[in-house]
Design a protein around this motif. Structure first.
Motif, PDB file in Angstrom:
ATOM      1  N   ILE A  94      48.492  90.522  53.603  1.00 43.66           N
ATOM      2  CA  ILE A  94      49.377  90.093  52.521  1.00 43.66           C
ATOM      3  C   ILE A  94      50.674  90.909  52.464  1.00 43.66           C
ATOM      4  N   ASP A  95      50.623  92.152  52.923  1.00 40.63           N
ATOM      5  CA  ASP A  95      51.814  93.006  52.887  1.00 40.63           C
ATOM      6  C   ASP A  95      52.916  92.540  53.842  1.00 40.63           C
ATOM      7  N   PHE A  96      52.585  91.698  54.821  1.00 46.22           N
ATOM      8  CA  PHE A  96      53.596  91.147  55.738  1.00 46.22           C
ATOM      9  C   PHE A  96      54.458  90.100  55.039  1.00 46.22           C
ATOM     10  N   PHE A  97      53.925  89.530  53.955  1.00 42.04           N
ATOM     11  CA  PHE A  97      54.528  88.353  53.346  1.00 42.04           C
ATOM     12  C   PHE A  97      55.403  88.732  52.151  1.00 42.04           C
ATOM     13  N   THR A  98      56.612  89.189  52.456  1.00 44.40           N
ATOM     14  CA  THR A  98      57.589  89.500  51.414  1.00 44.40           C
ATOM     15  C   THR A  98      58.048  88.189  50.773  1.00 44.40           C
ATOM     16  N   GLU A  99      58.761  88.292  49.672  1.00 36.91           N
ATOM     17  CA  GLU A  99      59.284  87.080  49.024  1.00 36.91           C
ATOM     18  C   GLU A  99      60.218  86.330  49.975  1.00 36.91           C
ATOM     19  N   ASP A 100      61.042  87.039  50.737  1.00 34.90           N
ATOM     20  CA  ASP A 100      61.949  86.387  51.691  1.00 34.90           C
ATOM     21  C   ASP A 100      61.180  85.649  52.782  1.00 34.90           C
ATOM     22  N   ILE A 101      60.117  86.267  53.289  1.00 35.61           N
ATOM     23  CA  ILE A 101      59.307  85.627  54.333  1.00 35.61           C
ATOM     24  C   ILE A 101      58.611  84.393  53.756  1.00 35.61           C
ATOM     25  N   LYS A 102      58.069  84.512  52.551  1.00 31.77           N
ATOM     26  CA  LYS A 102      57.402  83.370  51.932  1.00 31.77           C
ATOM     27  C   LYS A 102      58.386  82.217  51.713  1.00 31.77           C
ATOM     28  N   LYS A 103      59.617  82.544  51.325  1.00 35.81           N
ATOM     29  CA  LYS A 103      60.639  81.500  51.137  1.00 35.81           C
ATOM     30  C   LYS A 103      60.959  80.825  52.466  1.00 35.81           C
ATOM     31  N   LEU A 104      61.089  81.600  53.524  1.00 34.68           N
ATOM     32  CA  LEU A 104      61.374  81.037  54.844  1.00 34.68           C
ATOM     33  C   LEU A 104      60.213  80.165  55.329  1.00 34.68           C
TER      34      LEU A 104
END
Length: 135
Positions: A94-104
């Motif tokens: 879960i730590d790989f998934f920043t808000e920016d990554i989730k948006k992308l």
């Protein structure tokens, strides 16, 4: 030989390939327009994310397309299995998934779903599940 950081990133992109395939294959048909949409987004967005390459000096982000193509060609895993595998990976990393990554990721899934005459019911359900996962 790949180092640990390379291996982690390649694995990350491979799981994204599974997720994107799950969205495209949710209606049991992967259309050319969906694949083209994915390819365009990988080239314009994902390749800019980092400079990590695999052991063949290929940008690690291309593993998104490699896995997507392989799944489409093999037709061994269905959309449900692919989504489930991504979901497991997401919870474990879960730590790989920043808000920016989730948006992308969301933008990529939406682009794939809308590539062929708008989103259909099965794609909307898959997008809804992804939204719940990310909340």
């Amino acid at each position: 030989m790949m180092n640990i950081a390379q291996n982690i990133r390649v694995t990350f992109y491979q799981h994204l390939g599974r997720l994107f395939y799950a969205v495209a294959a949710s209606d049991r048909v992967v259309r050319k327009s969906e694949y083209e949409s994915l390819r365009k987004i990988v080239t314009s967005k994902w390749l800019q994310l980092d400079d990590i390459e695999d052991e063949f000096e290929v940008d690690a982000a291309f593993h998104i397309e490699i896995v997507f193509d392989w799944l489409d060609y093999r037709e061994e895993l269905n959309a449900e299995e692919c989504f489930y595998l991504f979901e497991e990976y997401y919870h474990e990393h879960i730590d790989f998934f920043t808000e920016d990554i989730k948006k992308l990721i969301w933008d990529t899934c939406s682009g794939i779903a809308n590539a062929f005459s708008g989103s259909n019911k099965s794609e909307l359900i898959m997008l809804g599940r992804l939204k719940l996962l990310f909340e």
